[in-house]
Structure formats: C-alpha cells, structure tokens
Design a protein around this motif. Structure first.
Motif, PDB file in Angstrom:
ATOM      1  N   MET A  59      -9.999  -1.749 -12.357  1.00  0.00           N
ATOM      2  CA  MET A  59      -9.076  -0.264 -12.157  1.00  0.00           C
ATOM      3  C   MET A  59      -7.477  -0.227 -10.999  1.00  0.00           C
ATOM      4  O   MET A  59      -8.532  -0.496  -9.728  1.00  0.00           O
ATOM      5  CB  MET A  59      -9.599   0.651 -12.217  1.00  0.00           C
ATOM      6  CG  MET A  59     -10.818   0.816 -13.255  1.00  0.00           C
ATOM      7  SD  MET A  59     -12.187   1.731 -13.741  1.00  0.00           S
ATOM      8  CE  MET A  59     -12.594   1.595 -15.919  1.00  0.00           C
ATOM      9  N   VAL A  60      -6.979  -0.485 -11.455  1.00  0.00           N
ATOM     10  CA  VAL A  60      -6.381   0.226  -9.807  1.00  0.00           C
ATOM     11  C   VAL A  60      -5.168   1.084 -10.081  1.00  0.00           C
ATOM     12  O   VAL A  60      -5.093   1.364 -11.660  1.00  0.00           O
ATOM     13  CB  VAL A  60      -5.075  -1.764  -9.907  1.00  0.00           C
ATOM     14  CG1 VAL A  60      -6.310  -3.016  -9.364  1.00  0.00           C
ATOM     15  CG2 VAL A  60      -4.659  -2.251 -10.280  1.00  0.00           C
ATOM     16  N   GLU A  61      -4.429   1.709  -8.997  1.00  0.00           N
ATOM     17  CA  GLU A  61      -3.358   2.577  -9.225  1.00  0.00           C
ATOM     18  C   GLU A  61      -2.078   1.667  -9.523  1.00  0.00           C
ATOM     19  O   GLU A  61      -1.551   1.583 -10.504  1.00  0.00           O
ATOM     20  CB  GLU A  61      -3.348   3.143  -7.825  1.00  0.00           C
ATOM     21  CG  GLU A  61      -3.293   3.870  -7.344  1.00  0.00           C
ATOM     22  CD  GLU A  61      -3.369   5.125  -6.311  1.00  0.00           C
ATOM     23  OE1 GLU A  61      -3.221   6.106  -6.709  1.00  0.00           O
ATOM     24  OE2 GLU A  61      -3.331   4.236  -5.475  1.00  0.00           O
ATOM     25  N   SER A  62      -1.461   0.770  -8.697  1.00  0.00           N
ATOM     26  CA  SER A  62      -0.503  -0.073  -9.353  1.00  0.00           C
ATOM     27  C   SER A  62      -0.681  -1.553  -8.033  1.00  0.00           C
ATOM     28  O   SER A  62      -1.907  -1.774  -7.666  1.00  0.00           O
ATOM     29  CB  SER A  62       0.913   0.636  -8.498  1.00  0.00           C
ATOM     30  OG  SER A  62       0.849   0.843  -7.608  1.00  0.00           O
ATOM     31  N   LEU A  63       0.457  -2.242  -7.138  1.00  0.00           N
ATOM     32  CA  LEU A  63       0.532  -3.316  -7.218  1.00  0.00           C
ATOM     33  C   LEU A  63       1.605  -2.966  -5.955  1.00  0.00           C
ATOM     34  O   LEU A  63       1.547  -3.645  -4.654  1.00  0.00           O
ATOM     35  CB  LEU A  63       1.365  -4.654  -7.875  1.00  0.00           C
ATOM     36  CG  LEU A  63       0.901  -5.270  -8.810  1.00  0.00           C
ATOM     37  CD1 LEU A  63       1.919  -6.145  -9.309  1.00  0.00           C
ATOM     38  CD2 LEU A  63      -0.680  -6.281  -8.475  1.00  0.00           C
ATOM     39  N   LYS A  64       1.541  -1.373  -5.231  1.00  0.00           N
ATOM     40  CA  LYS A  64       1.979  -1.085  -4.426  1.00  0.00           C
ATOM     41  C   LYS A  64       0.404  -1.448  -3.305  1.00  0.00           C
ATOM     42  O   LYS A  64      -0.388  -0.948  -3.514  1.00  0.00           O
ATOM     43  CB  LYS A  64       2.501   0.073  -4.125  1.00  0.00           C
ATOM     44  CG  LYS A  64       3.859   1.100  -3.365  1.00  0.00           C
ATOM     45  CD  LYS A  64       3.503   1.960  -3.577  1.00  0.00           C
ATOM     46  CE  LYS A  64       4.678   3.001  -2.400  1.00  0.00           C
ATOM     47  NZ  LYS A  64       5.169   4.419  -2.334  1.00  0.00           N
ATOM     48  N   ARG A  65       1.212  -1.648  -1.635  1.00  0.00           N
ATOM     49  CA  ARG A  65       0.845  -1.651  -0.443  1.00  0.00           C
ATOM     50  C   ARG A  65       0.389  -0.298  -0.648  1.00  0.00           C
ATOM     51  O   ARG A  65       0.439   0.639  -0.334  1.00  0.00           O
ATOM     52  CB  ARG A  65       1.911  -2.451   0.265  1.00  0.00           C
ATOM     53  CG  ARG A  65       1.951  -3.169   0.341  1.00  0.00           C
ATOM     54  CD  ARG A  65       3.280  -2.997   1.662  1.00  0.00           C
ATOM     55  NE  ARG A  65       2.040  -3.038   3.077  1.00  0.00           N
ATOM     56  CZ  ARG A  65       2.013  -4.737   3.577  1.00  0.00           C
ATOM     57  NH1 ARG A  65       2.134  -5.782   2.618  1.00  0.00           N
ATOM     58  NH2 ARG A  65       1.550  -4.890   4.425  1.00  0.00           N
ATOM     59  N   ASP A  66      -1.203  -0.343   0.649  1.00  0.00           N
ATOM     60  CA  ASP A  66      -1.567   0.745   0.956  1.00  0.00           C
ATOM     61  C   ASP A  66      -2.183   2.469  -0.112  1.00  0.00           C
ATOM     62  O   ASP A  66      -1.551   2.568  -0.088  1.00  0.00           O
ATOM     63  CB  ASP A  66      -0.715   1.328   2.018  1.00  0.00           C
ATOM     64  CG  ASP A  66      -0.212  -0.142   3.426  1.00  0.00           C
ATOM     65  OD1 ASP A  66      -1.501  -0.842   4.047  1.00  0.00           O
ATOM     66  OD2 ASP A  66       0.265   0.398   3.503  1.00  0.00           O
ATOM     67  N   PHE A  67      -2.955   1.428  -0.929  1.00  0.00           N
ATOM     68  CA  PHE A  67      -2.687   2.116  -2.335  1.00  0.00           C
ATOM     69  C   PHE A  67      -3.840   3.136  -1.748  1.00  0.00           C
ATOM     70  O   PHE A  67      -4.984   2.733  -0.881  1.00  0.00           O
ATOM     71  CB  PHE A  67      -3.694   1.579  -3.452  1.00  0.00           C
ATOM     72  CG  PHE A  67      -4.669   0.437  -2.578  1.00  0.00           C
ATOM     73  CD1 PHE A  67      -6.289   0.252  -1.672  1.00  0.00           C
ATOM     74  CD2 PHE A  67      -4.155  -0.777  -2.331  1.00  0.00           C
ATOM     75  CE1 PHE A  67      -7.558  -0.539  -1.412  1.00  0.00           C
ATOM     76  CE2 PHE A  67      -5.464  -2.374  -1.715  1.00  0.00           C
ATOM     77  CZ  PHE A  67      -6.378  -1.783  -1.472  1.00  0.00           C
ATOM     78  N   ALA A  68      -4.447   3.897  -2.525  1.00  0.00           N
ATOM     79  CA  ALA A  68      -6.129   5.448  -2.300  1.00  0.00           C
ATOM     80  C   ALA A  68      -6.960   4.071  -2.516  1.00  0.00           C
ATOM     81  O   ALA A  68      -7.128   4.574  -3.324  1.00  0.00           O
ATOM     82  CB  ALA A  68      -5.150   6.045  -3.319  1.00  0.00           C
ATOM     83  N   PHE A  69      -7.625   4.519  -1.494  1.00  0.00           N
ATOM     84  CA  PHE A  69      -9.086   4.017  -0.939  1.00  0.00           C
ATOM     85  C   PHE A  69      -9.914   4.067  -2.841  1.00  0.00           C
ATOM     86  O   PHE A  69      -9.817   3.098  -3.435  1.00  0.00           O
ATOM     87  CB  PHE A  69      -9.506   3.797  -0.281  1.00  0.00           C
ATOM     88  CG  PHE A  69     -11.324   3.288   0.329  1.00  0.00           C
ATOM     89  CD1 PHE A  69     -10.692   2.197  -0.061  1.00  0.00           C
ATOM     90  CD2 PHE A  69     -11.918   4.331  -1.178  1.00  0.00           C
ATOM     91  CE1 PHE A  69     -12.501   1.586   0.303  1.00  0.00           C
ATOM     92  CE2 PHE A  69     -13.381   3.472  -0.247  1.00  0.00           C
ATOM     93  CZ  PHE A  69     -13.247   2.334   0.150  1.00  0.00           C
TER      94      PHE A  69
END
Length: 722
Positions: free
Chosen positions: A99-109
């Motif tokens: 489960m992840v948001e996206s491949l973008k850097r500095d995601f929400a922990f």
C-alpha cells in the motif's frame, strides 16, 4: 504572570538533573564492517558481504501498542567502503502486495508501507539525517532537528532500489559520505530503523520507542559501532548550476510578454566532514511547490513555511530559534519583494557539542515596491548542555545598502535583533521546554522592545501537561522575522489524559483541555480561547475528534471580520461566542481516503459562522495519487457585512511515471480572494539530484473569467561533484 515564569524556570532547573541520564537504548548496538567487494544497488542482496554482515532484527512494536515484539519481520544489514555506507532491509509481508500513495519522493509516512532509518552521526540525540523508501521505491530523505522532527525539503545525492516478492520487499541503498555531515574519528553513531506496514496497521522499530513518541525520536536510537573510523570524504565540493528560460504575460495590465533567460547556481563546499559552506549566485526558485491557500479570517499575518533548497540544510539553526509565533529570523522575508543577487551560508557542527550558523544574503532593488537593495546578516551559535539540551544565541541584522528607486537614501535604515534561548530536552524526551529572550534595535524606537517567553511540557503514555508564557513588547520589531502580534502577554496551558482499552474497535481515547489567553502589557484581558476536546483513535488508525470552543475577543485595532475590504469594527469592540467542531479522518491503508470536519457557532458582532472542510483522496497504486481539498465558510453578520459565503477548492493530481519522472498539477479556487490559480510541473530526475523542470502557472479571476497572468518556465539543473 511573573510568578508563573519563575515557577516554570525553577522547574526547568530541577529537570536538568533528569537530563544527565544515560542513553536509553545504549545496549542496542550494531557492528558495521567494511565491504570486501563492490556492492551493486539493485535490491537483490546477492553480494557476499550482505551474507556476512551483522543483522538487526527482532523489531519492537510501537503502534498499535508498545508492549511486545513486532508481528511483521524486518531484517536490516549495513556495510561500508571508502565512498558510501550501505543499508539493506528485508521487509517480510503476511500477504502479497503493498500500500503506497505513489512513486513521488518524500511521501506521507502514515499512508505508505515504508522502511526509514534515522541517523545521528554525533550521537548527540538532537539532530541528524533520515533516509528510506516506500514499498514501491519512492525515496524519502530529510534533515533532522529538535530531537525527532524531519525536514523533508532537504534533498541530496544518494542511491536506492526496491524489489518486490510475494512474501517480502527489499530495500537497498548507498549513502555517499559526501552527502552527510559527521566528525572525523567518531566510531559510534546513533541509529534507529523504522518499519510501517499498513495491512497490519503496525509500526515498529529496532530500538524500542514508547508509543507516545515518533520512531524518529533520537532519544531512543541504538548505536552503530564502526570497525574502524568512517572514511573522511575528500575534495567534497559540489557545483549545482542552472539554466532557465521562460515567458511571462501580464494580461491584467495589458503588458507585452516578458521573456526570461537566467543562469546561476549554487556551490556546496565541505570544509570539514561536519561543516558546510553554501554559496549561491542569482538563485531561482521557480520550481518550488506553491503554497496551499486558506480562507483568511485571521486578524494577523499567516505563516507559510520555507521551501527553497538553499535555505534548508541545517535550517533549524535559524528557523527554529524562538517560537512558532516569535521568530526573530524567517528566511522567506529574503527575496520576498526583491531578487536575491548572492549569498553564503556556513552551517554545521564544530564538534559534538557546538553547532554554528552564519548567513549573509544580498538582494537587489525592487522598483515595484520601491525597495532599496538590502543585506541580511545572521549569526547563530548553539552549545549542547547535559545530555540533549542546548543553549543558543542569535544575532540578526537587516540593513539597506543603497537608495530606493523612487525616493531618497535609505542606506542607513536597519533593524537588528539579538537573543538567547535555553532548550530543555530530558534524556527520555518526556520533559521538554524553552526559555527565550530577545531584544530589537530600530532607529527611533526604544523601550518595550524586547521579548521574554518560557514553556514546559511533560509527555508520557497517559498524560500530556504543558504550559507556555510569552511577553512581546509593543515596540519589538523583527523586520527579518515572523512576529505577527506585539504588545501582549500570553498564557497557554494544556492538559490531556489518555485511555487504552484492552479490546474493541477503539485503540485509545483522550480528554484534552487547553486555552490561549492574551493580556495587554498591563495584564488586562484582550482575547482568549478555551477548548475542551475528546479524541478517539480506532484500531484501524482512523480518528475522531470532538471539540467545544469558547472565544472572547476585544479588538486592539479596527478589523473587517470578512477580510474583504468592508467597513471595520472599531478598536475596543467586544465579541463572545461558542463553537462545536467535529472531525473524522478515515483509515490511511485504504486506496480511498477522506477527512471531513464541520464547525458551527458564533462569530464577531453576534454573527454566526458555519465551516465545512473536506479532503478526499484516491490512489491508483503506485502511479497516480488524486487529492481534493475543499472548505466552505458561511458567515451571517449584521449590516454592513451581511451574508458572506467563501469556497476554497483545491484539486491536486500527482502522476509518477517512474520514481524519477513526476507530473503534478495543483488548482486552487479561492472565492474570498477572487482568484483561481493553476500550477503544473513536470520534473525529470535524469541523474541523482539533477533535474529538468517544466513549470506552467496561471492566475485568473473566476467570475467573469478573466486571465490575470500566465508563466511558462523551463529549468535545467545539474549536481556535479568535484
């Protein structure tokens, strides 16, 4: 008020004894060895050095409870050579997928399955570095400050890879010694490893951390023990040039298109392995993410954080001096209305106990705002005392260096601030506090030009107790800082008690009482807010908060309660009202997430205010993350204000084609400001820390639709290590 100050000061002195306690997780020691062969960063861990390296396993659960070992297994190994130190983590999963948001850097922990480590090269338990990735390979990096906070705006050169398997995902990274700051010869560093697994709603850490603290808490790190002193990075110089081209068109004033073509850049020089010199010439910040707007019903200036890369490394030395509403220096003042021509920053650690920050920035003239060229000089010095506390001093000088374009000479105009603070942090992080004193110097102004403030907080599993006291003189001036209000005394108490049911859908629930009480310099009440809240955290990590607020305001200056240019309520006008506020945030492990908040109550002049806030998010893992922020304020006031309705709608789309190619579009419709803003940015990280940006911006009047201005910018940067 002064009795409270003396009581808090006495308590701080008594707590200094607690601060001497030894490091809590001193027995958690990882022995790191030199790699015998090259390590390839591919997420496979098939090199022989990984098989012979020491391992860190048996993680402890932090959430939902901190009373047992973690259920999900994580195994960490480390190694190093002359250029890099290496970290690998095998993150076992109970079921396939992530489960992840996206491949973008500095995601929400909390919205990503992730592995992150927190590193303290001086083992001072106050500042350091953080690196990691989510289960899809998106990188996370930042500098650490105040013992547990991470500034994700910091960006540097390092390498990582993530591989996914049915029963696990593997993180592998190489961190160049040139990318961090550490002292030559120190063979023991602080370290902790953190794992977040959304499917099991479990957060864990190698060295145990109490649940009331983040896993980033450096007070609870274990220790890296090097088999020999870490290599010292030699010739640590980075040159980061940029080339920019763009076009801007002002439709509102019917001006011709303005073509831009700029060149500039930064230089980073590692004077020692722990002391860094940053130089900049003609910097450009066009690629910086836009600020998130709000409906402004506030009587005082709003705060927006610094996001520009040049100001970020060791930025806590400057930005965190003082309090959130008493900042003698705020870097966003620099270059706000005038271009930055050049600047330099010397920051870092002299040794384990001393940190230094020196900054000098020169701006040019601004014809639009009739400002002369200005110079900003800042010096700050921080000395660690006891185990985790420190004493710091700061000097800020803002001075005109020429004439305003359309007026006489202002070369002698200046504003200066000098201050000192004591930051208390006990060894177990339960007691924290700050004692602050500031004095300003401005031509023609004297008396009532100083600040005195003090706070103390106790944080345990079951109790939060805090009190803050502030005095800001009516003539205190910080032109290079952020001090939205002057001429007041303030008292801010907080008390909270937590309950932990042994079973059921509720993980924890809390009762909190707090207040913010303002007095004038003669200690007569001016305005106050008292809040009683009930907070619930469910076992699936969703949250519910119910609050009741009691507000009283006596205006110290005329104020339009709609902030739209209507007639002002007079100085001395009094208002009193009550509000009920309810907020619910959904569980973060779903691909569909939402937050809803509703508030209903009174307002100025016996008015009524209804506020609705919503946030809806949906992600198509791992490539697309869609988010919609919306707020609605409905004000019912007597004449001449009448009925006012303000919408703020902000859809955002983050598309990550790969973990090096991102596209973001952010639209904001602000009915109060009568503005619609569009910001689109394509970023290609073609090499570590080297980027190509294409940025489009648009501002329009919504109704009738009229374009005010448009901009298109293309910017190329390159990080070159010499």
């Amino acid at each position: 008020m002064h009795k409270i100050t003396y009581t808090l000061l006495l308590a701080c002195c008594m707590l200094c004894n607690i601060a001497f306690a030894q490091k809590h997780n001193a027995n958690y020691r990882y022995h790191i060895k030199r790699a015998q062969l090259p390590i390839k960063i591919d997420g496979l861990l098939n090199e022989a050095d990984w098989q012979t390296a020491d391992s860190a396993a048996n993680f402890y659960m932090v959430l939902p409870m901190d009373t047992s070992f973690a259920n999900v297994k994580t195994v960490v190994r480390m190694a190093y050579d002359n250029n890099n130190f290496y970290v690998s983590a095998v993150c076992y999963t109970p079921t396939p997928g992530y489960m992840v948001e996206s491949l973008k850097r500095d995601f929400a922990f909390l919205k990503n399955d992730n592995f992150i480590f927190f590193m303290d090269p001086f083992d001072a338990r106050t500042d350091g570095f953080s690196f990691g990735a989510n289960a899809a390979g998106a990188q996370w990096d930042g500098t650490m400050y105040e013992g547990s906070k991470v500034d994700l705006s910091w960006d540097n050169k390092w390498y990582s890879a993530v591989k996914n398997f049915p029963d696990k995902w593997i993180f592998e990274a190489a961190i160049p010694f040139k990318s961090i700051r550490y002292k030559k010869g120190i063979k023991e560093w602080g370290i902790n490893f953190s794992r977040n697994d959304l499917k099991t709603t479990e957060k864990s850490a190698w060295a145990p951390v109490p649940r009331q603290f983040p896993t980033a808490a450096l007070a609870y790190t274990g220790t890296i023990v090097w088999d020999e002193a870490p290599p010292v990075a030699t010739h640590n110089v980075s040159v980061i040039p940029y080339v920019l081209g763009g076009i801007t068109k002002d439709f509102e004033h019917n001006k011709k298109a303005d073509w831009r073509h700029d060149i500039g850049g930064d230089v980073k020089v590692g004077l020692t392995s722990s002391l860094n010199l940053d130089l900049t010439v003609n910097p450009d910040f066009s690629q910086v993410d836009v600020d998130q707007q709000v409906i402004n019903l506030n009587r005082y200036e709003l705060f927006f954080p610094e996001k520009r890369q040049f100001f970020l490394e060791n930025g806590d030395l400057f930005a965190n001096f003082g309090y959130a509403d008493i900042r003698p220096f705020f870097s966003r003042r620099i270059g706000l209305n005038a271009p930055i021509r050049a600047g330099g920053r010397l920051t870092g650690k002299i040794d384990k106990n001393w940190r230094i920050g020196v900054m000098d920035i020169q701006t040019g003239q601004s014809s639009a705002d009739n400002l002369p060229a200005q110079n900003f000089g800042i010096v700050t010095l921080q000395r660690r005392v006891f185990s985790r506390s420190n004493i710091a001093v700061m000097f800020v000088n803002k001075a005109g260096t020429g004439n305003a374009p359309n007026a006489g000479s202002t070369a002698n105009d200046y504003n200066r601030n000098v201050g000192a603070e004591f930051n208390l942090a006990s060894s177990n992080n339960q007691w924290t506090g700050k004692l602050l004193g500031l004095k300003s110097f401005t031509p023609g102004i004297k008396d009532h030009d100083y600040v005195q403030a003090l706070n103390l907080q106790y944080l345990s599993k079951y109790w939060t107790l805090a009190i803050q006291q502030q005095y800001v003189g009516k003539n205190y001036v910080a032109e290079a800082g952020y001090v939205p209000r002057t001429g007041y005394n303030k008292l801010n108490p907080v008390i909270q008690h937590n309950f932990f049911p042994k079973s059921g859908i509720v993980l924890s629930h809390s009762i909190q009482a707090s207040g913010i009480y303002y007095f004038d310099e003669g200690f007569k009440p001016t305005d106050n807010e008292t809040i009683l809240s009930y907070l619930i955290t469910f076992r699936n990590r969703s949250t519910l908060t119910i609050s009741g607020l009691d507000d009283y305001v006596k205006l110290l200056r005329p104020y339009d309660p709609t902030n739209t240019g209507k007639p002002m309520l007079p100085t001395g006008f009094e208002s009193h009202w009550n509000t009920i506020d309810v907020q619910y945030a959904s569980k973060p492990q779903s691909v569909f997430t939402y937050l809803v908040e509703a508030a209903q109550g009174g307002y100025y002049d016996d008015g009524r205010k209804t506020t609705l806030i919503g946030q809806v998010g949906y992600r198509f893992q791992p490539y697309v993350n869609l988010l919609l922020n919306a707020s609605y304020n409905d004000l019912h006031l007597p004449a001449p204000y009448g009925h006012n309705k303000f919408w703020l709608i902000g859809p955002r789309a983050d598309i990550t084609f790969t973990n090096t190619l991102y596209f973001t579009t952010f639209v904001q419709y602000n009915e109060q400001a009568r503005n619609m803003n569009i910001n689109s940015r394509l970023q290609w990280r073609y090499k570590p820390a080297s980027d190509l940006f294409i940025v489009y911006g648009d501002n329009s009047i919504p109704s009738p639709f009229t374009v005010k201005n448009r901009q298109l910018t293309v910017k190329w940067t390159y990080w070159w290590n010499i």
